[in-house]
Design a protein around this motif. Structure first.
Motif, short mmCIF file in Angstrom:
data_model
loop_
_atom_site.label_atom_id
_atom_site.label_comp_id
_atom_site.label_asym_id
_atom_site.label_seq_id
_atom_site.Cartn_x
_atom_site.Cartn_y
_atom_site.Cartn_z
N THR A 198 -6.72 1.19 -2.28
CA THR A 198 -6.04 0.74 -1.07
C THR A 198 -4.95 -0.29 -1.38
O THR A 198 -4.89 -0.84 -2.47
CB THR A 198 -7.05 0.10 -0.10
N TYR B 106 0.48 6.09 0.93
CA TYR B 106 -0.71 6.03 1.78
C TYR B 106 -0.61 6.93 3.01
O TYR B 106 -1.63 7.39 3.54
CB TYR B 106 -0.96 4.59 2.21
N ARG C 49 -0.28 6.18 5.86
CA ARG C 49 -0.97 5.49 6.95
C ARG C 49 -0.26 4.14 7.15
O ARG C 49 0.29 3.58 6.19
CB ARG C 49 -2.44 5.24 6.61
N PRO C 50 -0.29 3.60 8.35
CA PRO C 50 0.39 2.32 8.59
C PRO C 50 -0.31 1.16 7.89
O PRO C 50 -1.50 1.24 7.56
CB PRO C 50 0.33 2.17 10.11
N GLU C 51 0.43 0.09 7.68
CA GLU C 51 -0.13 -1.15 7.13
C GLU C 51 -1.36 -1.55 7.96
O GLU C 51 -1.34 -1.52 9.19
CB GLU C 51 0.91 -2.26 7.17
N GLY C 52 -2.42 -1.92 7.26
CA GLY C 52 -3.65 -2.31 7.94
C GLY C 52 -4.68 -1.21 8.03
O GLY C 52 -5.84 -1.48 8.33
N ASP C 53 -4.26 0.03 7.80
CA ASP C 53 -5.19 1.16 7.81
C ASP C 53 -5.51 1.51 6.36
O ASP C 53 -4.67 2.04 5.64
CB ASP C 53 -4.56 2.35 8.52
N ASP C 54 -6.73 1.19 5.92
CA ASP C 54 -7.10 1.38 4.53
C ASP C 54 -7.72 2.76 4.25
O ASP C 54 -8.25 2.98 3.15
CB ASP C 54 -8.08 0.29 4.08
N SER C 55 -7.65 3.67 5.18
CA SER C 55 -8.14 5.02 4.92
C SER C 55 -7.30 5.68 3.83
O SER C 55 -6.07 5.55 3.80
CB SER C 55 -8.08 5.87 6.19
#
Length: 367
Positions: free
Chosen positions: A306, A113, A115-121
């Protein structure tokens, strides 16, 4: 004992099947901090494997350009071990990963991803088998957070049918907001993603209709399709209207595109939603923008999914709400034949590759 070398399929460059080389002397990866080492027992096959090998993704200015999956920002390096749908057993852990995870049977979320956990981009997304080595091997190392413990009693080969296809399908339905009671038309319905969409639409309480080739109709009805029409219908729009008895099509989930693209937009109701994650019938299409804007249509491009969607899939598997659709298995050493069969599209569901060392137990029962 974990050996120093392993058998694996290495992609050595863009091109034909000759670029896929079966080697028996590939170093077994060592799990870095935050990673686990998995002894692979099964790995599903996907269209992305073929398109990356062929460099068939083009560019924004040249559809015929040799390009890999991440246009203009590729992380692909050769040789690369492909394979996204990895299932196996954790046999070692890196620093920071609890040792009690050794022995877990896991399915791998193939997405990287960035991206950090919690960022669903999904703007920076990559995947295992492209940005790092994947599961067409006897061992693979992956981030520990990507390895999900699964206790379902389905076989490893069956478990390897879910990952990429079902995550892609779930994300397509999520982006198009398919809800209970709505009708969705699915093209390429007999493939891994298409057959997944049919099942996942039913989980949502929606009504899936399928477009497929001759001989696959009943199999698709058996997994949940309300009705089926053939892809080569001379008038697709009229055929769909008859099939649904004049009821509206709320969503089109398209994996084919090509010459049928504009007809699919015509089939959609006003304010309908179109979603695509593939274009096996042709990536460059004709679009009458008037159809799009006069009908107030939404067009969604979708790829992978995601963390939230993957966790939902694992729950569906554990609860038995979705079923594997495994056509057959192949030995890892017979990979060229496996990919030739995959490209023929004469089967329904998924093909899965099993390392030769685990063939008798994991592969042979499904061959």
């Amino acid at each position: 004992m974990i050996p120093e070398t392993m058998r694996a399929i290495q992609l050595t460059g863009h091109g034909g099947l000759d670029k896929l080389v079966y080697r028996q002397d590939v170093p077994v990866p060592q799990p870095a901090a935050g990673e686990v080492l998995i002894r692979v027992s099964a790995c599903g096959m996907n269209n992305t494997d073929v398109w990356v090998r062929e460099g068939a993704y083009g560019s924004e200015t040249d559809p015929g350009a040799v390009s890999t999956w991440r246009r203009g920002r590729s992380t692909l390096e050769f040789p690369r071990i492909q394979g996204t749908d990895t299932v196996g057993e954790i046999v070692a852990v890196g620093d920071g990963v609890p040792e009690h995870r050794i022995g877990e049977r896991v399915i791998v979320d193939f997405s990287l991803y960035n991206r950090p956990e919690g960022d669903d981009s999904l703007a920076d997304i990559d995947y295992i088998g492209h940005g790092r080595d994947g599961g067409y091997a006897e061992y693979t190392a992956v981030p520990a957070e990507n390895a999900y413990h699964v206790t379902s009693d389905i076989s490893d080969a069956e478990l390897a049918t879910f990952c990429c296809a079902y995550l892609t399908a779930e994300q397509m339905l999520e982006r198009s907001r398919l809800s209970a009671g709505e009708r969705v038309l699915v093209t390429g319905a007999s493939g891994g993603v298409g057959s997944a969409i049919i099942q996942l639409a039913r989980v949502r309480g929606a009504i899936p209709y399928a477009v497929t080739s001759k001989g696959k109709e009943q199999a698709l009805k058996d997994i949940g399709a309300e009705d089926v029409i053939l892809r080569d219908e001379p008038d697709l729009v009229s055929a769909v209207e008859r099939m649904v008895d004049g009821q509206p099509i709320d969503v089109v989930a398209d994996l084919v595109a090509g010459s049928m693209f504009n007809d699919l937009l015509r089939i959609l109701k006003p304010e309908g939603r179109y979603s695509t994650a593939g274009a096996i019938g042709g990536a460059v299409v004709e679009l009458d923008l008037r159809t799009m804007y006069l009908k107030q249509l939404e067009l969604h491009g979708s790829s992978q999914g995601t963390r939230t969607s993957f966790r939902r899939l694992v729950d569906y598997i554990q609860e038995g709400r979705i079923k594997p659709l495994l056509d057959r298995t192949f030995k890892l050493s017979d990979f060229h034949r496996a990919q030739e069969t995959f490209m023929s599209k004469t089967y329904i569901g998924k093909l899965v590759v099993v390392p030769d060392s685990q063939w008798e137990e994991k592969g042979a029962p499904h061959a």
